[in-house]
Design a protein around this motif. Structure first.
Motif, PDB file in Angstrom:
ATOM      1  N   GLN A  98       0.818  -1.217   0.000  1.00 25.99           N
ATOM      2  CA  GLN A  98       0.000   0.000   0.000  1.00 25.99           C
ATOM      3  C   GLN A  98       0.852   1.267   0.000  1.00 25.99           C
ATOM      4  O   GLN A  98       0.333   2.362   0.160  1.00 25.99           O
ATOM      5  CB  GLN A  98      -0.908  -0.006   1.235  1.00 25.99           C
ATOM      6  CG  GLN A  98      -1.841  -1.197   1.310  1.00 25.99           C
ATOM      7  CD  GLN A  98      -2.558  -1.280   2.650  1.00 25.99           C
ATOM      8  OE1 GLN A  98      -2.810  -0.257   3.283  1.00 25.99           O
ATOM      9  NE2 GLN A  98      -2.886  -2.476   3.076  1.00 25.99           N
ATOM     10  N   THR A  99       2.163   1.097  -0.189  1.00 28.06           N
ATOM     11  CA  THR A  99       3.070   2.238  -0.111  1.00 28.06           C
ATOM     12  C   THR A  99       3.927   2.370  -1.366  1.00 28.06           C
ATOM     13  O   THR A  99       3.922   1.492  -2.241  1.00 28.06           O
ATOM     14  CB  THR A  99       4.024   2.111   1.094  1.00 28.06           C
ATOM     15  OG1 THR A  99       5.011   1.110   0.803  1.00 28.06           O
ATOM     16  CG2 THR A  99       3.270   1.741   2.367  1.00 28.06           C
ATOM     17  N   ALA A 100       4.713   3.445  -1.399  1.00 27.60           N
ATOM     18  CA  ALA A 100       5.625   3.680  -2.520  1.00 27.60           C
ATOM     19  C   ALA A 100       6.780   2.690  -2.548  1.00 27.60           C
ATOM     20  O   ALA A 100       7.530   2.646  -3.526  1.00 27.60           O
ATOM     21  CB  ALA A 100       6.168   5.108  -2.444  1.00 27.60           C
ATOM     22  N   LEU A 101       6.938   1.895  -1.492  1.00 25.93           N
ATOM     23  CA  LEU A 101       7.998   0.880  -1.477  1.00 25.93           C
ATOM     24  C   LEU A 101       7.612  -0.366  -2.276  1.00 25.93           C
ATOM     25  O   LEU A 101       8.458  -1.204  -2.566  1.00 25.93           O
ATOM     26  CB  LEU A 101       8.313   0.476  -0.035  1.00 25.93           C
ATOM     27  CG  LEU A 101       8.951   1.555   0.850  1.00 25.93           C
ATOM     28  CD1 LEU A 101       8.890   1.153   2.316  1.00 25.93           C
ATOM     29  CD2 LEU A 101      10.391   1.799   0.425  1.00 25.93           C
ATOM     30  N   ALA A 102       6.338  -0.492  -2.621  1.00 27.41           N
ATOM     31  CA  ALA A 102       5.848  -1.722  -3.237  1.00 27.41           C
ATOM     32  C   ALA A 102       6.565  -2.055  -4.546  1.00 27.41           C
ATOM     33  O   ALA A 102       6.988  -3.192  -4.764  1.00 27.41           O
ATOM     34  CB  ALA A 102       4.344  -1.614  -3.477  1.00 27.41           C
ATOM     35  N   ARG A 103       6.679  -1.067  -5.439  1.00 26.50           N
ATOM     36  CA  ARG A 103       7.332  -1.334  -6.732  1.00 26.50           C
ATOM     37  C   ARG A 103       8.788  -1.735  -6.539  1.00 26.50           C
ATOM     38  O   ARG A 103       9.280  -2.643  -7.218  1.00 26.50           O
ATOM     39  CB  ARG A 103       7.243  -0.098  -7.641  1.00 26.50           C
ATOM     40  CG  ARG A 103       8.052  -0.250  -8.934  1.00 26.50           C
ATOM     41  CD  ARG A 103       7.976   0.973  -9.819  1.00 26.50           C
ATOM     42  NE  ARG A 103       8.425   2.190  -9.182  1.00 26.50           N
ATOM     43  CZ  ARG A 103       9.713   2.548  -9.067  1.00 26.50           C
ATOM     44  NH1 ARG A 103      10.683   1.745  -9.513  1.00 26.50           N
ATOM     45  NH2 ARG A 103      10.031   3.695  -8.505  1.00 26.50           N
ATOM     46  N   LEU A 104       9.471  -1.070  -5.622  1.00 27.86           N
ATOM     47  CA  LEU A 104      10.876  -1.391  -5.381  1.00 27.86           C
ATOM     48  C   LEU A 104      11.030  -2.813  -4.862  1.00 27.86           C
ATOM     49  O   LEU A 104      11.957  -3.532  -5.238  1.00 27.86           O
ATOM     50  CB  LEU A 104      11.476  -0.386  -4.393  1.00 27.86           C
ATOM     51  CG  LEU A 104      11.384   1.085  -4.812  1.00 27.86           C
ATOM     52  CD1 LEU A 104      11.853   1.983  -3.686  1.00 27.86           C
ATOM     53  CD2 LEU A 104      12.196   1.335  -6.079  1.00 27.86           C
ATOM     54  N   GLN A 105      10.095  -3.233  -4.018  1.00 28.66           N
ATOM     55  CA  GLN A 105      10.111  -4.602  -3.518  1.00 28.66           C
ATOM     56  C   GLN A 105       9.832  -5.584  -4.654  1.00 28.66           C
ATOM     57  O   GLN A 105      10.501  -6.613  -4.785  1.00 28.66           O
ATOM     58  CB  GLN A 105       9.067  -4.753  -2.410  1.00 28.66           C
ATOM     59  CG  GLN A 105       8.877  -6.170  -1.883  1.00 28.66           C
ATOM     60  CD  GLN A 105      10.048  -6.647  -1.045  1.00 28.66           C
ATOM     61  OE1 GLN A 105      10.930  -5.861  -0.714  1.00 28.66           O
ATOM     62  NE2 GLN A 105      10.054  -7.917  -0.710  1.00 28.66           N
ATOM     63  N   LEU A 106       8.846  -5.274  -5.487  1.00 27.93           N
ATOM     64  CA  LEU A 106       8.478  -6.139  -6.606  1.00 27.93           C
ATOM     65  C   LEU A 106       9.636  -6.301  -7.579  1.00 27.93           C
ATOM     66  O   LEU A 106       9.851  -7.384  -8.143  1.00 27.93           O
ATOM     67  CB  LEU A 106       7.256  -5.561  -7.328  1.00 27.93           C
ATOM     68  CG  LEU A 106       6.653  -6.417  -8.450  1.00 27.93           C
ATOM     69  CD1 LEU A 106       6.096  -7.720  -7.890  1.00 27.93           C
ATOM     70  CD2 LEU A 106       5.559  -5.649  -9.177  1.00 27.93           C
ATOM     71  N   GLU A 107      10.412  -5.254  -7.776  1.00 24.04           N
ATOM     72  CA  GLU A 107      11.564  -5.308  -8.673  1.00 24.04           C
ATOM     73  C   GLU A 107      12.790  -5.956  -8.034  1.00 24.04           C
ATOM     74  O   GLU A 107      13.830  -6.067  -8.679  1.00 24.04           O
ATOM     75  CB  GLU A 107      11.922  -3.891  -9.135  1.00 24.04           C
ATOM     76  CG  GLU A 107      10.851  -3.255 -10.023  1.00 24.04           C
ATOM     77  CD  GLU A 107      11.129  -1.788 -10.348  1.00 24.04           C
ATOM     78  OE1 GLU A 107      10.349  -1.201 -11.117  1.00 24.04           O
ATOM     79  OE2 GLU A 107      12.122  -1.236  -9.832  1.00 24.04           O
ATOM     80  N   GLY A 108      12.664  -6.358  -6.794  1.00 27.12           N
ATOM     81  CA  GLY A 108      13.775  -7.013  -6.103  1.00 27.12           C
ATOM     82  C   GLY A 108      14.893  -6.069  -5.730  1.00 27.12           C
ATOM     83  O   GLY A 108      16.054  -6.470  -5.630  1.00 27.12           O
ATOM     84  N   ARG A 109      14.546  -4.799  -5.466  1.00 25.27           N
ATOM     85  CA  ARG A 109      15.584  -3.795  -5.190  1.00 25.27           C
ATOM     86  C   ARG A 109      15.825  -3.565  -3.692  1.00 25.27           C
ATOM     87  O   ARG A 109      16.813  -2.933  -3.327  1.00 25.27           O
ATOM     88  CB  ARG A 109      15.203  -2.466  -5.849  1.00 25.27           C
ATOM     89  CG  ARG A 109      15.172  -2.543  -7.370  1.00 25.27           C
ATOM     90  CD  ARG A 109      14.957  -1.174  -7.984  1.00 25.27           C
ATOM     91  NE  ARG A 109      14.841  -1.229  -9.432  1.00 25.27           N
ATOM     92  CZ  ARG A 109      15.875  -1.246 -10.274  1.00 25.27           C
ATOM     93  NH1 ARG A 109      17.109  -1.200  -9.796  1.00 25.27           N
ATOM     94  NH2 ARG A 109      15.678  -1.297 -11.578  1.00 25.27           N
ATOM     95  N   LEU A 110      14.924  -4.012  -2.841  1.00 20.72           N
ATOM     96  CA  LEU A 110      15.080  -3.799  -1.400  1.00 20.72           C
ATOM     97  C   LEU A 110      15.816  -4.994  -0.813  1.00 20.72           C
ATOM     98  O   LEU A 110      15.226  -6.038  -0.524  1.00 20.72           O
ATOM     99  CB  LEU A 110      13.710  -3.609  -0.733  1.00 20.72           C
ATOM    100  CG  LEU A 110      12.854  -2.463  -1.281  1.00 20.72           C
ATOM    101  CD1 LEU A 110      11.563  -2.352  -0.498  1.00 20.72           C
ATOM    102  CD2 LEU A 110      13.622  -1.129  -1.245  1.00 20.72           C
ATOM    103  N   LEU A 111      17.126  -4.847  -0.639  1.00 19.26           N
ATOM    104  CA  LEU A 111      17.985  -5.967  -0.269  1.00 19.26           C
ATOM    105  C   LEU A 111      18.572  -5.790   1.134  1.00 19.26           C
ATOM    106  O   LEU A 111      18.640  -4.687   1.665  1.00 19.26           O
ATOM    107  CB  LEU A 111      19.128  -6.087  -1.284  1.00 19.26           C
ATOM    108  CG  LEU A 111      18.719  -6.216  -2.757  1.00 19.26           C
ATOM    109  CD1 LEU A 111      19.955  -6.270  -3.641  1.00 19.26           C
ATOM    110  CD2 LEU A 111      17.844  -7.449  -2.980  1.00 19.26           C
ATOM    111  N   ASN A 112      19.013  -6.938   1.689  1.00 19.66           N
ATOM    112  CA  ASN A 112      19.743  -6.952   2.968  1.00 19.66           C
ATOM    113  C   ASN A 112      19.040  -6.125   4.033  1.00 19.66           C
ATOM    114  O   ASN A 112      19.651  -5.294   4.707  1.00 19.66           O
ATOM    115  CB  ASN A 112      21.179  -6.446   2.769  1.00 19.66           C
ATOM    116  CG  ASN A 112      21.941  -7.299   1.768  1.00 19.66           C
ATOM    117  OD1 ASN A 112      21.798  -8.511   1.738  1.00 19.66           O
ATOM    118  ND2 ASN A 112      22.750  -6.655   0.941  1.00 19.66           N
ATOM    119  N   ALA A 113      17.763  -6.365   4.189  1.00 16.64           N
ATOM    120  CA  ALA A 113      16.961  -5.565   5.106  1.00 16.64           C
ATOM    121  C   ALA A 113      17.356  -5.790   6.561  1.00 16.64           C
ATOM    122  O   ALA A 113      17.340  -6.920   7.047  1.00 16.64           O
ATOM    123  CB  ALA A 113      15.480  -5.872   4.916  1.00 16.64           C
TER     124      ALA A 113
END
Length: 202
Positions: free
Chosen positions: A12-27
């Motif tokens: 539901q946030t602007a982080l969704a696309r980045l997560q879908l693209e596999g860009r949010l790493l090493n959390a």
């Protein structure tokens, strides 16, 4: 809280696309913060990926590291973003990857390894303005605490979500003006790019 619930809230946030693209790493952190309707992320933002072989995960060729970011549910834009870059030139990559998640009202900070230690800039790029600063205190977390006049000792009492909230809230109030330069001017002024592997034991 399960990953399924986390993903649903992140969606539901602007982080969704980045997560879908596999860009949010090493959390280090990804999920709801202490502020209602706010989702936070601390980790690494992949900017460019290497070639993909079959079903293997693509390791990033270029990343923005030590990222701190928050986004609010139902908002198409990131409210706050901070990260570390080895090379100022890669501000362009950050802006292009974040894309429509950037807003003129957001607060975005990049700590760059190759700008003069006495320099602080505001760099308009696409829809946003980036605060660009040198990296002096070794980590984005330490740098942004100093910039925002936050006491590390006070934040030690908080959990990771609480620390991120405190930083984001202070960042959203930040309005100190820096010298405004273009991205192209920043590329002219930046210093040489350090080899991060130099002097490491082999």
């Amino acid at each position: 809280m399960t990953d399924m619930i986390l993903d649903k809230e992140l969606d539901q946030t602007a982080l969704a696309r980045l997560q879908l693209e596999g860009r949010l790493l090493n959390a280090v952190f990804r999920g709801p913060t202490s502020t209602p309707e706010r989702i936070g992320f601390r980790g690494e933002l992949a900017l460019r990926f290497g070639p993909q072989l079959a079903d293997e995960a693509r390791p990033p060729e270029l990343s923005c590291e030590q990222v701190m970011a928050v986004a609010n549910a139902g908002d198409l834009h990131l409210a706050f973003f901070a990260g570390w870059l080895l090379n100022f030139e890669h501000l362009k990559d950050v802006a292009e990857v974040l894309g429509d998640a950037l807003s003129p009202d957001g607060k975005y900070f990049l700590f760059c390894d190759n700008i003069d230690l006495s320099s602080r800039y505001q760099v308009p790029y696409q829809r946003a303005v980036f605060y660009v600063l040198p990296i002096v205190e070794s980590t984005v977390y330490n740098e942004i605490l100093e910039l925002l006049y936050l006491e590390k000792a006070e934040l030690k009492k908080k959990d990771t979500a609480g620390k991120l909230d405190a930083v984001a809230d202070a960042a959203l109030r930040f309005d100190s003006p820096f010298e405004i330069i273009s991205y192209e001017k920043g590329c002219e002024l930046m210093g040489p790019v350090r080899n991060p592997n130099e002097n490491r034991p082999v």
